[in-house]
Structures are given as C-alpha cells and as structure tokens.
Design an enzyme around this catalytic site. Structure first.
Site, PDB file in Angstrom:
ATOM      1  N   GLU A  10      18.050   2.578  15.958  1.00  0.00           N
ATOM      2  CA  GLU A  10      17.396   3.814  16.418  1.00  0.00           C
ATOM      3  C   GLU A  10      17.356   3.868  17.943  1.00  0.00           C
ATOM      4  OE1 GLU A  10      13.591   3.676  14.515  1.00  0.00           O
ATOM      5  OE2 GLU A  10      14.466   3.732  12.526  1.00  0.00           O
ATOM      6  N   HIS A  54      12.350   8.608  12.335  1.00  0.00           N
ATOM      7  CA  HIS A  54      11.307   7.571  12.236  1.00  0.00           C
ATOM      8  C   HIS A  54       9.936   8.188  12.537  1.00  0.00           C
ATOM      9  CE1 HIS A  54      10.513   2.966  12.567  1.00  0.00           C
ATOM     10  NE2 HIS A  54       9.483   3.609  12.046  1.00  0.00           N
ATOM     11  N   ARG A  89      12.212   0.138   7.060  1.00  0.00           N
ATOM     12  CA  ARG A  89      12.939  -0.227   8.279  1.00  0.00           C
ATOM     13  C   ARG A  89      14.429  -0.075   8.004  1.00  0.00           C
ATOM     14  NH1 ARG A  89       8.952   0.227  10.585  1.00  0.00           N
ATOM     15  NH2 ARG A  89       7.761  -1.212  11.917  1.00  0.00           N
ATOM     16  N   ALA A 144       7.793   9.080   9.852  1.00  0.00           N
ATOM     17  CA  ALA A 144       6.998   9.081   8.619  1.00  0.00           C
ATOM     18  C   ALA A 144       5.515   8.872   8.897  1.00  0.00           C
ATOM     19  CB  ALA A 144       7.508   7.992   7.666  1.00  0.00           C
ATOM     20  N   ARG A 199       7.868  -9.176  -4.086  1.00  0.00           N
ATOM     21  CA  ARG A 199       7.982 -10.632  -4.095  1.00  0.00           C
ATOM     22  C   ARG A 199       7.406 -11.196  -5.399  1.00  0.00           C
ATOM     23  NH1 ARG A 199       4.642 -12.534  -0.489  1.00  0.00           N
ATOM     24  NH2 ARG A 199       3.865 -10.415  -0.248  1.00  0.00           N
ATOM     25  N   SER A 221       0.833  -1.208   0.000  1.00  0.00           N
ATOM     26  CA  SER A 221       0.000   0.000   0.000  1.00  0.00           C
ATOM     27  C   SER A 221       0.867   1.258   0.000  1.00  0.00           C
ATOM     28  CB  SER A 221      -0.957   0.004   1.181  1.00  0.00           C
ATOM     29  OG  SER A 221      -0.259   0.056   2.397  1.00  0.00           O
ATOM     30  N   ILE A 222       2.001   1.214   0.711  1.00  0.00           N
ATOM     31  CA  ILE A 222       2.867   2.400   0.745  1.00  0.00           C
ATOM     32  C   ILE A 222       3.533   2.596  -0.619  1.00  0.00           C
ATOM     33  CG2 ILE A 222       4.953   3.394   1.767  1.00  0.00           C
ATOM     34  CD1 ILE A 222       4.165   1.870   4.379  1.00  0.00           C
TER      35      ILE A 222
END
Lengths: 370, 370
Positions: A316, A334, A287, A336, A230, A209-210
C-alpha cells in the site's frame, strides 16, 4: 463520557453506537489483551501545563488521529516529531534517548529492534492499529516495553466493511452505480444479474472479534458460516476447519479477518484459490500480505475465482493496476476502520492510555505476551 | 426440486438458499396473499405437445425470465407476442380475445381497464413483480380475474440491496473503489472518512416482508430500528411511528420498503427530508414515485440531506443527471431483485402457477382482494 463536541465531523447522533460497543477481544497470534471494564477515562484534574512540562511522546509518523485531534492532544503531551528535524532519524533518536519513555506509533512503519535499540528508556508503545505485525514484539518483551493496541474498537467497522464489500461484489453495487452514472441504463437497458447472499457458504479466516462480528452480521442474510482459526472455539457452533484449503474447498466465499503473522503470510495462495473455485469470492479486510497478491491477480485475470473485495494490499498505497478494469473486483483504500466515530473512539483510547501510562494506572487493550 | 441445470449461470451451490427461503408475506395495501406450503411443483406427467395444442398465454412485453428460460417455457405454453405482429395492439387483442384465458405481465406496463376490456375471456394474470401498482386490481376484482404476483420470493434480495446501498453510502464503498481504481490513493493519500452503522437510528418505511428482512439484517450492525406502516405490527417490538414525518424526525436513515399506492405516492417529500435533516440518508428499494424525486434532487444538491442509495426512480430508465457527480449518492438500475437465484425462483413460480391455473389447482401467491 464522550462529547459530541470532540467529533471532527458530526453524523446526527454519532455517539449512540457506544451503547452497542462490542468488547470481544482481538485475536492475535500469541498475545492476550487486558480490557479494563471501561475505556481510559481522562484525568480532569490535570491542569494546563507549559509545553516543556508536558510528558514527552515520540512519534515516527503523524498519526491521522493526532492530526484531527491535535489541539486536545497538545494540551496534554509534547510530541517529538523527527520528520520536523533536520537530523537523521538515528541521531534524532539518540539526542532524545534519555527523555523518551512513551511512543505513539502507526501501523505501516516497522518498529524494529534496531529502532528500539536507540530508545533505552522506552517503556510504553501505543499503536493506532489492532494489528501488531509492524512491532518487534519479542524485542519489546525482552526489554519489558509495554504495548497497547486499538483492541476491538475497530472491529465493528471492519466487519461492516467486509459485509459491504461482499454485498458489493455479489450484487455489483459499485459497477451498477458506475453503469447508471455513465448514462448507460437508458442506452443499454438491463444490467447483468448479481448473486444472492442467502445460502452462500461463507468461510471466515480468523475467528477473532472481527471474524465473529462478520459471522453474526451475515447470519441473518442466510449465509452458511464456517471458519478456520488457530484453534476451534468451543463456544461456537459454526463448523470448524483446521486447514485453510479445506475451508476454501467447502465454501463459496472466504473472508479474511486474521492477524498477519509469520504463519499467515501468503496463507491465501493459488492452491487455496483453486480450492475455492471459479465461482468463489475472496474478501480481505485484514492485511494485504496474508494473500499472495501476485497469485490473486493471476487468478482473477484468468477467471480462476469469480471476484474479490479488497480493502488491503501487499504494498500500500500501490495497488495492482491490472485489477482497475475488473467490475468483479471492488477495492477500498485500507479504510475499513475509518469512520468519524471510530476515530473519536481511538482518540479517547490513546489519550486515556498515555495518561494511564504516565500516572501508573492500568492500560486499556494492553498486549500481554505469553 | 430445483435443478442446477436450469440456472442460466451458476454460482457454486446456487440452490442452497432455498433452504433459507423466507415465506413472510408481502405487504400490499389492500390485498392478502395466499401462500401454499410449497412453491408450484411442475407436473412431470405432462408430455411434449405440439405448439398449437399448448395452453395460450398472452404477453405484452417479453419478461426477462422468459428470455432466459425460453426453452423450458415454450415446451409447456404458447405465448402470444403482440410486438411480433404487424397488427396494432387493440386489433391483436381482439383477434385473440376468444383464446386468451391467462396472461403473463411485467411491471412497468400498465394493465388498465381499457386493456382488460379487450380480453373478455381473461381469467388469470401472473405478474413478475411483487408490486401490483401497474394492474387495475379493482377492474380485475369486478371481472373475477385472478391475479398472482411474485410474493416474497424477491424480499431477501431486495433487503440485501437495501443494506448494501446503506453500507455503500455510509462507508463510501463505490466512491472509494473509484478513488482507488483511478490511481488516486498513491497520488492523494488518505481517503475521507465514512460513518459507522452502529448506533444509527434506522426508520423502515413499510414493515412488510422486505422491511422486516431489512430490520433483521441491520439489527446485528447495532442499528436502532423503528418503523412506520399502515398499522402497528403487534408482534414487533420496534418503536412504531404512525406518521412518516415523525419517523424521519427521529431517525438518521430511512429505508423505503413499502408498496406504491395512491397513499404512498410522493409520501417522501421535502418536508420529510427536512425532518430527516442534514445528516440524514435515504435508501429507496421500493418504487421511485414514493419519493418526490425533484425535491430529493434539490435536497441532495443543497445538502439538506447527507446522501442517498437509490435503486428505483420516478421515470426509469431516466435518472436525474444532476446526481451523477455526487459521491454521496449511489444508484443502481432497479436491480434489487435481480440475481440468478431469484430469477430461477421466479421461473419455478411462474411455470408452476400457469400449470396450476390451467389444471384448476391452487395458485401460489394469489392476490386476494378484500
């Protein structure tokens, strides 16, 4: 359904975006997501109860959404907070083992088989993140523990950040802002040129979705989109590259939008960066560990790639300090996913899902393992 | 047609964007633009000539594009550079009055009737900008001096900057970058939340090629677009407000994309900002003087509006220092148009137009006054 009153800080008409909510499903390596047609409604018939009568939910850390919406949450659930106890964690968990049926976890705190072993009655994990890499999903499957995540509620905000970081790196917005605010425009005159977005070949890594949202947003900029994932998505006309190195070799920019799994860990390594080339840019909103950060730092310092926009890092909140002085590297902490509006959406989702679990109703964004 | 070799600095495949070039016409208050179907081709049959035999072109300042492409330009034209002469400007102009048929001017240096009076043979002005507010167009019309501008070649880059500034202000990219690079993530933990783009009501001020491009780019972010312009555009379905204050009252964000004219000077004043409201954001990629900068600074300092993304200022390169410490204000040094790629496009346009003028061929982006 969602009241402005609940928002921690307003922004004009900050619930309007719900009209545009994108219900694309999050791409996760080996799971499917079940999305009921609406976000978890709250049961308005539930009356105030004494704290001890409320359903119990285990935490391991304080989720930010709980801090902001503490009052609303505490009217409906009793949260067990081991960090407020003097007991060691294992002892705390053993003490409450019999009463913990539901847990509310954040990303960043691994939920291992070892932790789960202490919670024999656990039947439901709600997590604040879209990513699931912190949860031992195999153990959950074996134990029959249901898991729900944040699904796609963050997708638009994450995609917005990806586009923002890309524009910032190409057009040097942050660096130019610093230049102007240091009073250097008067003193030094012209600022160095940036690069056009139009015509750049952008490779999306992970077309969930992103990734799809990033592609849709960059399309009107004249970017030429291709992707790896994938599997090839039969409904998409963007060129598909099965191998990341091939994608990088055919792109000016790669934007990392996939989940962190054993297969994607350190997938973006020096070889991929060299294939991307000296004028290539990497944006990561997924990530940190999907990128080999040590090799990324080396490539940036040596000019093997041209720049990076990074919202996530391997360790992080520790960030490679070698990058602090580089104008061609834009870094955000981090965040977003972090907008007032998405936090409100998360609050609605979590409270709805906890309600649904305790009243045997369908969960929103339940993760179903194949 | 355009060779990578000519680009001052490469960016992978930096000419690909030409495929996507948008030929929308620049909106200017009282002029029309003639766009031949292709950008000015160079006459490859032209042989090297001695400098004295080359057509003469007057400059008043050194255009940046000429600095970068000096070699290519100097093979075809002889540039008169008054700043290299010991003569005062008027005397310099009088001395060369008989030979100056063409001039190549930059924005920011007013081309007044007084200047033009010294150039009785002048028949063509090429300007590096899309804006024409620095040229006395009435005098040009009276004298029959043809004028060509940069047309829409910068529109996409300017629109990209507008979107970048908006994302930066809403999602606090520059401020977050500074936060991370100052090592504050480890020390201070969470960074404050930003705001979602989706659902925000964005008012475009001036629906020319830049405004339209901004609208098209923000549409997939879920922004709700409306606009004001001299006239309603019959082909657009976005809601139209004839008055700026009405637009501001109905929007969360306004993005200024119009030309600077007597009508638009200080159009965005305190009243408009108060109508926009405390959670409103202003982005300006047009001209500084469209905004009453003193009132803008006051409104930002008092929190009467929530933030601003500013590429242009009233008295460049001077910028209001009161804004330097504000994280909710992002400032860039009038570089919305400045990319390697657009500079290459400008080079092609200027050299093509000068060629065309001296060989009596049609000009690209000629300004035709009604």
């Amino acid at each position: 359904m969602i009241s402005d009153r609940l928002a921690p800080r307003g922004f004009g008409h900050n619930t309007l975006h719900l009209k545009q909510r994108n219900n694309h499903q999050t791409q996760i390596d080996f799971v499917k997501i079940i999305c009921p047609p609406y976000m978890g409604k709250q049961d308005s018939s539930q009356k105030e109860k004494k704290a001890d009568d409320l359903p119990t939910v285990l935490l391991l850390r304080q989720p930010f959404v709980l801090t902001v919406y503490e009052k609303q949450f505490s009217e409906k659930f009793r949260f067990l907070k081991p960090w407020e106890s003097s007991m060691p964690l294992h002892q705390f968990l053993s003490t409450h083992a019999g009463s913990v049926k539901a847990a509310f976890f954040t990303a960043g705190r691994p939920i291992t088989a070892d932790i789960l072993q202490n919670l024999p009655e656990l039947r439901f994990i709600m997590t604040t993140s879209a990513g699931l890499d912190h949860i031992d999903l195999n153990e959950c499957k074996r134990r029959g523990i249901r898991v729900a995540n944040a699904g796609s509620i963050f997708s638009e905000d994450v995609a917005d950040t990806a586009v923002g970081l890309l524009i910032d790196v190409l057009r040097r917005v942050s660096a130019a802002n610093r230049f102007v605010k240091a009073g250097l425009w008067q003193k030094k005159g012209d600022y160095s040129l940036g690069h056009k977005l139009g015509g750049k070949r952008v490779g999306i890594v992970g077309m969930g979705s992103i990734g799809l949202s990033v592609a849709k947003k960059l399309n009107p900029f004249g970017c030429i989109i291709s992707y790896t994932s994938r599997n090839k998505k039969p409904h998409l006309s963007f060129p598909f590259y099965p191998y990341i190195k091939e994608l990088a070799a055919n792109c000016d920019i790669i934007i990392i939008c996939c989940a962190l799994t054993d297969q994607t860990r350190h997938m973006i390594d020096k070889n991929v960066m060299l294939a991307l080339g000296k004028e290539g840019v990497i944006v990561n909103v997924a990530r940190g560990a999907i990128v080999n950060e040590k090799e990324l730092v080396e490539c940036l310092l040596k000019g093997e790639i041209a720049g990076a926009g990074l919202d996530v890092f391997e360790n992080e909140p520790n960030v490679p300090e070698e990058l602090f002085s580089l104008d061609n590297v834009v870094m955000t902490p981090h965040h977003a996913v972090m907008t007032d509006e998405s936090l409100n959406d998360l609050f609605q989702l979590v409270i709805g899902n906890l309600d649904a679990f305790f009243s045997n109703k369908p969960l929103t964004f339940e993760v179903v393992q194949a």
